[in-house]
Write a protein that holds these residues in place. Structure first.
Motif, PDB file in Angstrom:
ATOM      1  N   LEU A 211       0.841  -1.200   0.000  1.00 51.14           N
ATOM      2  CA  LEU A 211       0.000   0.000   0.000  1.00 51.14           C
ATOM      3  C   LEU A 211       0.877   1.251   0.000  1.00 51.14           C
ATOM      4  O   LEU A 211       0.614   2.214  -0.735  1.00 51.14           O
ATOM      5  CB  LEU A 211      -0.913  -0.015   1.231  1.00 51.14           C
ATOM      6  N   VAL A 212       1.941   1.225   0.793  1.00 47.10           N
ATOM      7  CA  VAL A 212       2.900   2.338   0.810  1.00 47.10           C
ATOM      8  C   VAL A 212       3.530   2.506  -0.573  1.00 47.10           C
ATOM      9  O   VAL A 212       3.627   3.623  -1.110  1.00 47.10           O
ATOM     10  CB  VAL A 212       4.006   2.084   1.863  1.00 47.10           C
ATOM     11  N   LEU A 213       3.919   1.386  -1.185  1.00 46.31           N
ATOM     12  CA  LEU A 213       4.608   1.427  -2.483  1.00 46.31           C
ATOM     13  C   LEU A 213       3.710   1.978  -3.591  1.00 46.31           C
ATOM     14  O   LEU A 213       4.116   2.839  -4.365  1.00 46.31           O
ATOM     15  CB  LEU A 213       5.105   0.025  -2.857  1.00 46.31           C
ATOM     16  N   VAL A 214       2.460   1.474  -3.666  1.00 47.23           N
ATOM     17  CA  VAL A 214       1.595   1.891  -4.789  1.00 47.23           C
ATOM     18  C   VAL A 214       1.137   3.341  -4.653  1.00 47.23           C
ATOM     19  O   VAL A 214       1.038   4.054  -5.651  1.00 47.23           O
ATOM     20  CB  VAL A 214       0.370   0.952  -4.989  1.00 47.23           C
ATOM     21  N   VAL A 215       0.866   3.793  -3.416  1.00 48.48           N
ATOM     22  CA  VAL A 215       0.454   5.190  -3.238  1.00 48.48           C
ATOM     23  C   VAL A 215       1.633   6.111  -3.560  1.00 48.48           C
ATOM     24  O   VAL A 215       1.476   7.151  -4.208  1.00 48.48           O
ATOM     25  CB  VAL A 215      -0.078   5.433  -1.801  1.00 48.48           C
ATOM     26  N   SER A 216       2.845   5.697  -3.152  1.00 46.61           N
ATOM     27  CA  SER A 216       4.048   6.500  -3.431  1.00 46.61           C
ATOM     28  C   SER A 216       4.390   6.527  -4.923  1.00 46.61           C
ATOM     29  O   SER A 216       5.018   7.473  -5.402  1.00 46.61           O
ATOM     30  CB  SER A 216       5.247   5.945  -2.662  1.00 46.61           C
ATOM     31  N   SER A 217       3.975   5.493  -5.655  1.00 46.45           N
ATOM     32  CA  SER A 217       4.312   5.434  -7.085  1.00 46.45           C
ATOM     33  C   SER A 217       3.570   6.494  -7.904  1.00 46.45           C
ATOM     34  O   SER A 217       3.914   6.745  -9.059  1.00 46.45           O
ATOM     35  CB  SER A 217       3.991   4.048  -7.649  1.00 46.45           C
ATOM     36  N   GLY A 218       2.526   7.101  -7.306  1.00 45.89           N
ATOM     37  CA  GLY A 218       1.793   8.156  -8.019  1.00 45.89           C
ATOM     38  C   GLY A 218       0.633   7.640  -8.852  1.00 45.89           C
ATOM     39  O   GLY A 218       0.009   8.407  -9.582  1.00 45.89           O
ATOM     40  N   LEU A 219       0.324   6.331  -8.743  1.00 44.72           N
ATOM     41  CA  LEU A 219      -0.834   5.792  -9.468  1.00 44.72           C
ATOM     42  C   LEU A 219      -2.118   6.426  -8.949  1.00 44.72           C
ATOM     43  O   LEU A 219      -2.183   6.881  -7.802  1.00 44.72           O
ATOM     44  CB  LEU A 219      -0.895   4.269  -9.279  1.00 44.72           C
ATOM     45  N   SER A 220      -3.145   6.440  -9.792  1.00 45.21           N
ATOM     46  CA  SER A 220      -4.407   7.081  -9.417  1.00 45.21           C
ATOM     47  C   SER A 220      -5.232   6.144  -8.530  1.00 45.21           C
ATOM     48  O   SER A 220      -6.203   5.529  -8.965  1.00 45.21           O
ATOM     49  CB  SER A 220      -5.204   7.454 -10.675  1.00 45.21           C
ATOM     50  N   LEU A 221      -4.788   6.017  -7.292  1.00 46.12           N
ATOM     51  CA  LEU A 221      -5.499   5.185  -6.324  1.00 46.12           C
ATOM     52  C   LEU A 221      -5.246   5.736  -4.926  1.00 46.12           C
ATOM     53  O   LEU A 221      -4.355   6.562  -4.720  1.00 46.12           O
ATOM     54  CB  LEU A 221      -5.058   3.719  -6.421  1.00 46.12           C
ATOM     55  N   GLY A 222      -6.042   5.292  -3.973  1.00 41.23           N
ATOM     56  CA  GLY A 222      -5.904   5.798  -2.609  1.00 41.23           C
ATOM     57  C   GLY A 222      -5.651   4.679  -1.625  1.00 41.23           C
ATOM     58  O   GLY A 222      -5.728   3.498  -1.975  1.00 41.23           O
ATOM     59  N   LYS A 223      -5.379   5.058  -0.386  1.00 41.21           N
ATOM     60  CA  LYS A 223      -5.101   4.049   0.645  1.00 41.21           C
ATOM     61  C   LYS A 223      -6.307   3.818   1.556  1.00 41.21           C
ATOM     62  O   LYS A 223      -6.276   2.931   2.406  1.00 41.21           O
ATOM     63  CB  LYS A 223      -3.897   4.478   1.478  1.00 41.21           C
ATOM     64  N   GLU A 224      -7.383   4.586   1.375  1.00 42.72           N
ATOM     65  CA  GLU A 224      -8.489   4.551   2.329  1.00 42.72           C
ATOM     66  C   GLU A 224      -9.257   3.219   2.296  1.00 42.72           C
ATOM     67  O   GLU A 224      -9.516   2.627   3.340  1.00 42.72           O
ATOM     68  CB  GLU A 224      -9.441   5.729   2.069  1.00 42.72           C
ATOM     69  N   GLY A 225      -9.638   2.742   1.091  1.00 43.90           N
ATOM     70  CA  GLY A 225     -10.336   1.453   0.989  1.00 43.90           C
ATOM     71  C   GLY A 225      -9.491   0.301   1.515  1.00 43.90           C
ATOM     72  O   GLY A 225      -9.940  -0.489   2.356  1.00 43.90           O
ATOM     73  N   PRO A 226      -8.226   0.168   1.047  1.00 50.33           N
ATOM     74  CA  PRO A 226      -7.359  -0.900   1.561  1.00 50.33           C
ATOM     75  C   PRO A 226      -7.116  -0.824   3.070  1.00 50.33           C
ATOM     76  O   PRO A 226      -6.870  -1.853   3.694  1.00 50.33           O
ATOM     77  CB  PRO A 226      -6.051  -0.684   0.789  1.00 50.33           C
ATOM     78  N   LEU A 227      -7.198   0.376   3.675  1.00 51.74           N
ATOM     79  CA  LEU A 227      -7.037   0.464   5.132  1.00 51.74           C
ATOM     80  C   LEU A 227      -8.166  -0.264   5.862  1.00 51.74           C
ATOM     81  O   LEU A 227      -7.967  -0.772   6.966  1.00 51.74           O
ATOM     82  CB  LEU A 227      -6.985   1.932   5.582  1.00 51.74           C
ATOM     83  N   VAL A 228      -9.350  -0.331   5.243  1.00 53.22           N
ATOM     84  CA  VAL A 228     -10.454  -1.113   5.822  1.00 53.22           C
ATOM     85  C   VAL A 228     -10.074  -2.599   5.814  1.00 53.22           C
ATOM     86  O   VAL A 228     -10.293  -3.321   6.797  1.00 53.22           O
ATOM     87  CB  VAL A 228     -11.772  -0.873   5.038  1.00 53.22           C
ATOM     88  N   HIS A 229      -9.481  -3.054   4.706  1.00 53.68           N
ATOM     89  CA  HIS A 229      -9.014  -4.443   4.602  1.00 53.68           C
ATOM     90  C   HIS A 229      -7.931  -4.716   5.647  1.00 53.68           C
ATOM     91  O   HIS A 229      -7.951  -5.750   6.332  1.00 53.68           O
ATOM     92  CB  HIS A 229      -8.484  -4.704   3.179  1.00 53.68           C
TER      93      HIS A 229
END
Length: 760
Positions: A211-229
């Motif tokens: 989650l840290v890696l993909v959000v840092s990569s600048g892709l158009s996605l967020g960490k909020e949904g995965p934080l529920v997981h």
């Protein structure tokens, strides 16, 4: 018509479950739990503890510990979820800045932290300090010019590709379940479905890191949904430490509902919004006790995150804002227009994303997940870097769009032409004409909006952790800010119009563009997820402003109405159907006039129903039946001639009971008679020892008559969480309806492919 005795029907099971052999009462992977049985088992367990607590002080202390174990689990979930969210926020902050440069004094400092520690930073150039160097300065000692720009551009792309490649590789090798948002699967699990490993320790670890890696990569996605997981993985881990939850799948799901609330609490810094999100969006069974515990878990998680203080501003989220200007009735019209935009964007996104995900599943594209992630990351980085609004992290972008323009703001969005004679206090700046910077920002935002809309469709659903809350909010915030600036300039230049005359005098601070960005963000998030109450509360907790609830409600309701006009499914329900999970949505209405006899099996032309007789089958007969079929259980009848229903026996428990009897009971052989009655049948003198299996028999299975309307049957399955129900006429067994049969029938009635329900 309906056998109400099923509510207490699993009591007899407890005698058998007290037997000390393992795996009884557990379920196989990709099977649905029996809510009634789990409820009954917990009631019996509680009754036993209560009666024992009167025997001695030690038993009384054990009963107190059992009662407090739920609160202890909530405390642990809140602490771990808050800590992980804080670590993720800090790591994302550092790694996002790493794409642009590095801190010389301490490489683990982000840009902001690096410049905090510098004594040479001025307020005007607070983003520039000698300790922070861009890659061009570090590698070729140049900060300006074409070569420096190209080098920084290349480093940005390379870091983004490295982060994305590491993330997709870790997911693929160690935890395939760590991909996606996780909310569709959590909704399915909370409805009673078993997906082993989905909430496991490896999934928790890999999802947190990637989650840290993909959000840092600048892709158009967020960490909020995965934080529920992530929070639900924490809930599952702590549940396994307490037998009260580890041995009862129904109780475990109460803990997971509370964990989902803690996840949203730390994602948005909104504890009350988290509880309402769990209640409105993800939970299937939400008793009052779970509401209190969810509130406690969300509170502890928010408190833990506040203690870590990842953003250094004593706030739980990056885009916390406060507005000082009231809104006016005339502004409701643009707010409602933003609601319409949110509903249309939600519909467009769901249709395009589901079409793309279906293509990914049915073509060769799905065989190359690593390549897909690399290509999308490369395209995102190449297009994002030249535009300052897409280059920065999406949370920072939303933060800037939400902000009100104060006297100290240096953003392009605040480049207004000031009146040299202005002598007003700094926090009440009147509306001013837009300067060059605002017009530049407007077209950059328009390009960023188009880019975000398109790229998010292809990003969500890839084999990496990907949340949808932040990209949706970014789309709405960009559209809202542009509308806000438009209304502000209209009010400034035409304050004599009848619309503006009453509330916007020259020299007054009338319109807050940041508020429009916030309303737009709420509208777009509502259009995609179809949240209403929880969405408004989350947004209100983000802003801390009670007076803006009406604009948020107007936008949220409008976006839901507009989106529902094109299709009732939100993005999570659409992904549940795409993946074929057996999820009976409480919101769906069944209005067709079909009967139980139309849905039950066996149908005409099919072989008769596989049944057990109460006292005439041998162990070998039952073992052969189990081997030749894959049914989850078998009705027990008096005889094949009468077909009078006695009860229902679960497949797994039959297997375990026979295996246990062969090991522990003498004289049990293949031709031993199996009986489900109180007294053994009369047998010849030389026959082997019979096997009594009455304890595995549910004597009051749920039954309906063949003329029960399917509307009622669907309601029973939804509200009681049944796995199957038997169809009878005058006590004689006719057939069986499983949850899968109900889902297939509903799909058929909606002109969908009934075979899309692919799990048991």
């Amino acid at each position: 018509m309906v056998n109400a005795g099923a509510m207490s029907g699993s009591g007899n099971l407890m005698d058998f479950l007290d037997e000390p052999f393992p795996d009884v009462g557990t379920y196989e992977d990709f099977h649905t739990i029996d809510w009634l049985r789990e409820k009954s088992r917990d009631t019996d367990r509680h009754r036993k503890i209560t009666s024992k607590s009167k025997e001695s002080i030690w038993e009384f202390i054990k009963s107190l510990l059992d009662a407090w174990s739920g609160w202890v689990v909530m405390l642990l979930i809140g602490l771990l979820a808050g800590t992980l969210a804080g670590v993720i926020d800090l790591a994302v902050d550092w790694m996002t800045d790493l794409k642009e440069g590095v801190c010389l004094s301490a490489f683990w400092y982000s840009h902001e932290q690096c410049c905090w520690t510098s004594n040479e930073t001025t307020f005007e150039d607070r983003d520039k300090c000698p300790l922070w160097q861009k890659w061009s300065e570090l590698l070729v000692n140049q900060s300006e010019g074409a070569s420096a720009y190209i080098l920084n551009y290349l480093m940005y792309i390379l870091w983004a590709l490295l982060f994305a490649f590491l993330a997709v590789s870790l997911v693929r090798v160690f935890a395939p379940y760590a991909c996606g948002s996780g909310i569709p699967e959590i909704k399915t699990i909370l409805s009673g479905f078993i997906i082993r490993g989905y909430l496991g320790k490896w999934t928790l670890l890999i999802k947190t890191v990637t989650l840290v890696l993909v959000v840092s990569s600048g892709l158009s996605l967020g960490k909020e949904g995965p934080l529920v997981h992530v929070a639900c993985c924490c809930g599952n881990f702590f549940s396994s430490l307490f037998s009260k939850y580890s041995k009862n799948e129904g109780k475990r799901r109460e803990v997971l509902s509370a964990a989902a609330a803690a996840g949203v609490s730390v994602a948005f810094g909104a504890p009350i919004g988290g509880v309402l999100f769990s209640l409105e969006e993800v939970s299937y069974y939400f008793p009052l006790k779970t509401l209190w515990r969810s509130f406690f878990a969300a509170l502890v998680a928010a408190f833990t995150l506040r203690s870590i203080n990842p953003f250094g501003n004593s706030r739980l989220v990056l885009f916390y804002v406060e507005y000082h200007t009231p809104w006016y009735m005339a502004e409701l019209f643009p707010f409602i227009l933003l609601g319409v935009f949110g509903g249309l964007w939600g519909t467009l996104f769901i249709r395009c994303n589901i079409a793309w995900c279906r293509r990914r599943k049915t073509t060769k594209l799905g065989k190359y997940p690593v390549l897909e992630v690399i290509v999308v990351t490369a395209i995102t980085a190449i297009i994002a870097y030249p535009n300052p609004y897409t280059r920065r992290s999406t949370s920072e972008l939303i933060s800037e769009l939400f902000n009100d323009c104060g006297a100290l703001e240096s953003s392009q969005l605040c480049d207004y032409i000031n009146d040299p004679n202005m002598t007003r206090p700094v926090d009440d700046i009147p509306d001013r004409p837009a300067g060059v910077g605002v017009y530049t920002a407007m077209w950059q935002l328009a390009l960023a909006l188009i880019f975000k809309i398109v790229i998010t469709i292809f990003t969500f659903g890839m084999k990496i952790p990907s949340g949808l809350f932040i990209p949706s909010m970014a789309v709405g915030a960009m559209a809202g800010r542009m509308v806000g600036i438009g209304v502000e300039q209209l009010a400034y230049h035409h304050h004599d119009w009848i619309v503006f005359r009453n509330w916007c005098r020259p020299g007054a601070d009338c319109v807050t563009p940041g508020l429009y960005a916030m309303v737009g963000a709420a509208a777009c998030l509502g259009g995609v997820t179809r949240m209403t109450v929880s969405l408004v509360v989350i947004m209100f907790e983000l802003t801390g402003g009670l007076e803006y609830i009406v604009p948020l409600m107007a936008a949220a309701v409008t976006s839901k109405w507009v989106a529902d006009a094109f299709g009732k499914e939100g993005i999570y329900e659409a992904h549940i159907h795409l993946n074929g999970y057996p999820f009976l949505d409480v919101k769906d209405e069944f209005t067709h006039r079909t009967l139980a006899t139309d849905v039950m099996r066996p149908r005409r032309g099919e072989p008769p129903l596989s049944v057990l007789t109460q006292d005439s089958m041998t162990v070998e007969d039952v073992e052969t039946l189990i081997k030749e079929t894959d049914y989850n259980g078998f009705p027990v009848v008096v005889s094949r001639d009468s077909e009078r229903l006695i009860g229902f026996a679960q497949r797994r428990e039959l297997i375990l009971a026979i295996k246990n009897a062969r090991q522990r009971q003498e004289g049990i052989v293949s031709n031993s008679i199996m009986y489900f009655t109180e007294e053994p049948p009369e047998l010849p003198a030389n026959s082997p020892h019979p096997l009594k299996l009455r304890r595995v028999l549910n004597l009051s299975p749920f039954t309906v008559t063949d003329h029960t309307p399917m509307e009622t049957v669907v309601d029973i399955f939804r509200k009681l969480g049944l796995r199957q129900c038997l169809v009878t006429r005058s006590g004689r067994l006719l057939g069986i309806i499983t949850k899968k049969d109900v889902l297939r029938h509903m799909a058929q009635m909606a002109n969908q492919d009934p075979e899309s329900i692919m799990f048991n």
